[in-house]
Scaffold this motif. Structure first.
Motif, PDB file in Angstrom:
ATOM      1  N   ASP A 242       0.830  -1.211   0.000  1.00  0.00           N
ATOM      2  CA  ASP A 242       0.000   0.000   0.000  1.00  0.00           C
ATOM      3  C   ASP A 242       0.861   1.258   0.000  1.00  0.00           C
ATOM      4  N   ALA A 243       1.981   1.214   0.737  1.00  0.00           N
ATOM      5  CA  ALA A 243       2.864   2.383   0.795  1.00  0.00           C
ATOM      6  C   ALA A 243       3.512   2.651  -0.556  1.00  0.00           C
ATOM      7  N   LEU A 244       3.917   1.589  -1.254  1.00  0.00           N
ATOM      8  CA  LEU A 244       4.513   1.770  -2.584  1.00  0.00           C
ATOM      9  C   LEU A 244       3.505   2.349  -3.566  1.00  0.00           C
ATOM     10  N   ILE A 245       2.262   1.878  -3.470  1.00  0.00           N
ATOM     11  CA  ILE A 245       1.208   2.437  -4.317  1.00  0.00           C
ATOM     12  C   ILE A 245       1.023   3.918  -4.004  1.00  0.00           C
ATOM     13  N   ALA A 246       1.040   4.256  -2.710  1.00  0.00           N
ATOM     14  CA  ALA A 246       0.878   5.655  -2.308  1.00  0.00           C
ATOM     15  C   ALA A 246       2.012   6.514  -2.841  1.00  0.00           C
ATOM     16  N   VAL A 247       3.239   5.980  -2.828  1.00  0.00           N
ATOM     17  CA  VAL A 247       4.375   6.730  -3.374  1.00  0.00           C
ATOM     18  C   VAL A 247       4.129   7.068  -4.844  1.00  0.00           C
ATOM     19  N   GLY A 248       3.702   6.063  -5.619  1.00  0.00           N
ATOM     20  CA  GLY A 248       3.437   6.299  -7.039  1.00  0.00           C
ATOM     21  C   GLY A 248       2.318   7.303  -7.265  1.00  0.00           C
ATOM     22  N   VAL A 249       1.231   7.162  -6.497  1.00  0.00           N
ATOM     23  CA  VAL A 249       0.087   8.065  -6.657  1.00  0.00           C
ATOM     24  C   VAL A 249       0.475   9.499  -6.307  1.00  0.00           C
ATOM     25  N   ILE A 250       1.180   9.671  -5.187  1.00  0.00           N
ATOM     26  CA  ILE A 250       1.540  11.029  -4.744  1.00  0.00           C
ATOM     27  C   ILE A 250       2.512  11.672  -5.729  1.00  0.00           C
ATOM     28  N   CYS A 251       3.449  10.893  -6.277  1.00  0.00           N
ATOM     29  CA  CYS A 251       4.369  11.451  -7.281  1.00  0.00           C
ATOM     30  C   CYS A 251       3.601  11.977  -8.479  1.00  0.00           C
ATOM     31  N   VAL A 252       2.610  11.215  -8.946  1.00  0.00           N
ATOM     32  CA  VAL A 252       1.782  11.654 -10.072  1.00  0.00           C
ATOM     33  C   VAL A 252       1.007  12.916  -9.705  1.00  0.00           C
ATOM     34  N   VAL A 253       0.459  12.949  -8.489  1.00  0.00           N
ATOM     35  CA  VAL A 253      -0.309  14.113  -8.046  1.00  0.00           C
ATOM     36  C   VAL A 253       0.575  15.361  -8.004  1.00  0.00           C
ATOM     37  N   LEU A 254       1.783  15.224  -7.470  1.00  0.00           N
ATOM     38  CA  LEU A 254       2.684  16.373  -7.374  1.00  0.00           C
ATOM     39  C   LEU A 254       2.997  16.960  -8.745  1.00  0.00           C
ATOM     40  N   VAL A 255       3.328  16.083  -9.686  1.00  0.00           N
ATOM     41  CA  VAL A 255       3.667  16.557 -11.033  1.00  0.00           C
ATOM     42  C   VAL A 255       2.442  17.153 -11.711  1.00  0.00           C
TER      43      VAL A 255
END
Length: 528
Positions: free
Chosen positions: A296-309
């Motif tokens: 779940d944490a790895l998924i969150a990392v990917g999602v948040i990176c996309v959101v930031l960009v």
């Protein structure tokens, strides 16, 4: 011996990481970050966890102060509106978007806002290192954004933590008061520290004492601002910007020479060590989050990176067209940039030390004594996002710069030639009066006038782009001969020391003078 061993290991990691990065053509921070991750597998390194107050109180003030001293206040004034938009509105929008994404992934709203606040600010040190290839105006905007946005993010972070642990209750007057205190109080402290700094520097003639004041300035500004719960970051930045304007008038040459020998090396070491330590911290985050929540944490990392960009790109484009629609003044049109430049700016939104320091300072427990919800999850996601933004965006940025085909920025060289030519011209005009006042020998005056006029002819030819002009070629021959003579003199004084005809103290004194002359003739090291 563990502390000494860690210092040696960290120093070797900094050296190796920078050498490897330069050899492979990869931004050194990326290599340093990966080096830190690998060092995290060493048990002795894992035992020494990075306290958050080390980043906030030791690393950050020094780095921010040097960034403030070496940035362009003129460019900040010119682009002030855009910088304020990026450092306030974009920070709040980013915090909200990340918080919404975190809540959608299962975080309660309080911890989600903590994560959003930590992820909102870009990192001044990362931007300063990774975005050097960009034109001066773009680098200045990115650096100024990252210098100011920390204050906004820290206010949002303080509110989020306070609400989560049960100490704060959200209200618009309270939020407005906290922002006013953060910005107004931080700026006031920065002005006060700069005023004290200026008065001390005027009175101190010993360069060691003067530069001690310079070292104390950022720490004093940060600590005083924190004591009144204002923005320590903004206090350091304001103090540095003020000193960047007044220092050339009040600081003596010997003081400046000593400072320029110390500060670039100190900030280089701190900067590099910080990237290594961020990589090491990722090891703690992986172990603390546990295997069950790792996916779940790895998924969150990917999602948040996309959101930031996505948020950054959306804001850069939306704010640009909104300003164009509302402000059609000619001076505003001159500041417009193309979409390729905006793409490069969008990729330059690196996260770093401030984000890490925020999540590490999250309290372990609530007021009720229960653990802070999802603290390990927040630390892991923050560390992972820092890693991804620095590595992925750090590798993509040079590619984007080449794709954007940004025009070469020659303004610094042009202004350098203008300043050099103007200074020499006015020195030649003032020479007769100065020579009369000093009762200088006419032969010495004439010799010096000829040297200055030859230098002026060379500067004018370089400014006109005539690098094969006889004046330029003669000046190059003159410099080559002077440098060869300096090398010969250096060899002579070393031989005299080896023959025991002069003492090492005399050697060092002569060598320092020769080194200063050589650096001056070679053009010196640019400080930007």
């Amino acid at each position: 011996m563990l502390g000494l061993e860690l210092v040696v290991v960290l120093g070797v990691a900094v050296l190796v990481g920078n050498v490897v990065g330069q050899r492979l053509g990869i931004a050194p921070p990326v290599v340093l970050l990966v080096t830190g991750v690998l060092l995290g597998f060493v048990p002795a390194v894992r035992e020494a966890q990075l306290p958050s107050n080390v980043v906030l109180l030791l690393f950050l003030p020094v780095l921010l102060y040097w960034e403030s001293l070496t940035t362009s206040l003129r460019e900040i004034r010119t682009n002030l509106r855009g910088i304020l938009q990026l450092s306030t509105v974009l920070v709040i929008l980013t915090a909200w978007a990340v918080a919404a994404a975190g809540h959608a992934l299962g975080l309660p709203w309080g911890p989600a806002w903590v994560l959003g606040a930590a992820m909102a600010p870009t990192d001044a040190t990362a931007v300063g290192v990774l975005a050097r290839a960009l034109p001066r105006r773009q680098v200045t905007i990115l650096r100024a954004e990252s210098l100011v946005n920390d204050g906004t993010a820290l206010v949002v972070y303080g509110l989020a933590v306070g609400i989560t642990v049960g100490e704060e209750h959200l209200s618009m007057p309270q939020v407005g008061g906290l922002f006013l205190l953060a910005y107004g109080g931080g700026a006031a402290v920065g002005v006060a520290v700069a005023w004290v700094n200026m008065n001390l520097r005027r009175r101190l003639t010993d360069p060691l004492l003067g530069n001690l004041v310079m070292i104390l300035a950022p720490f004093s500004a940060y600590l005083l601002a924190e004591l009144i719960e204002a923005s320590g970051v903004l206090a350091v930045v304001v103090s540095g910007l003020i000193m960047s304007q007044v220092a050339p008038r009040i600081i003596q040459a010997e003081h400046r020479t000593q400072a320029l020998a110390f500060w670039p090396l100190a900030t280089f070491i701190i900067n590099s060590a910080l990237f290594v330590l961020v990589g090491v911290e990722l090891q703690y985050a992986v172990r603390d989050v546990g295997r069950a929540d790792l996916q779940d944490a790895l998924i969150a990392v990917g999602v948040i990176c996309v959101v930031l960009v996505a948020v950054r790109f959306a804001f850069l484009y939306a704010s640009t067209y909104l300003v164009r629609a509302l402000d059609r003044r000619p001076q505003q049109r001159s500041l417009r940039v193309g979409h390729r430049t905006r793409v490069v700016s969008g990729l330059a939104g690196f996260r770093g030390a401030v984000s890490l320091a925020m999540v590490l300072s999250v309290p372990q427990t609530l007021d009720s004594g229960e653990p802070f919800p999802d603290r390990s999850f927040i630390v892991f996601v923050t560390s992972g996002v820092i890693l991804v933004t620095l590595v992925v965006q750090g590798l993509l940025l040079p590619v984007a710069v080449r794709w954007a085909k940004l025009p070469p920025d020659t303004s610094v060289d042009e202004e350098h030639d203008l300043a050099e030519s103007t200074a020499i011209e006015e020195a030649i005009k003032a020479m007769p009066q100065l020579a009369a006042d000093l009762q200088s020998d006419p032969e010495i005056t004439e010799w010096l006038r000829q040297e200055y006029e030859a230098h002026l002819a060379s500067a004018r030819a370089r400014s006109a782009g005539a690098h094969d002009d006889p004046a330029v070629l003669q000046h190059q021959d003159y410099l080559a001969l002077r440098l060869a003579l300096i090398a010969n003199k250096r060899t002579t004084v070393v031989r005299l020391r080896d023959e025991r005809r002069i003492d090492d103290t005399v050697l060092r004194r002569l060598q320092a003078a020769l080194d200063s002359e050589e650096v001056r003739l070679s053009g010196g090291a640019a400080v930007e």
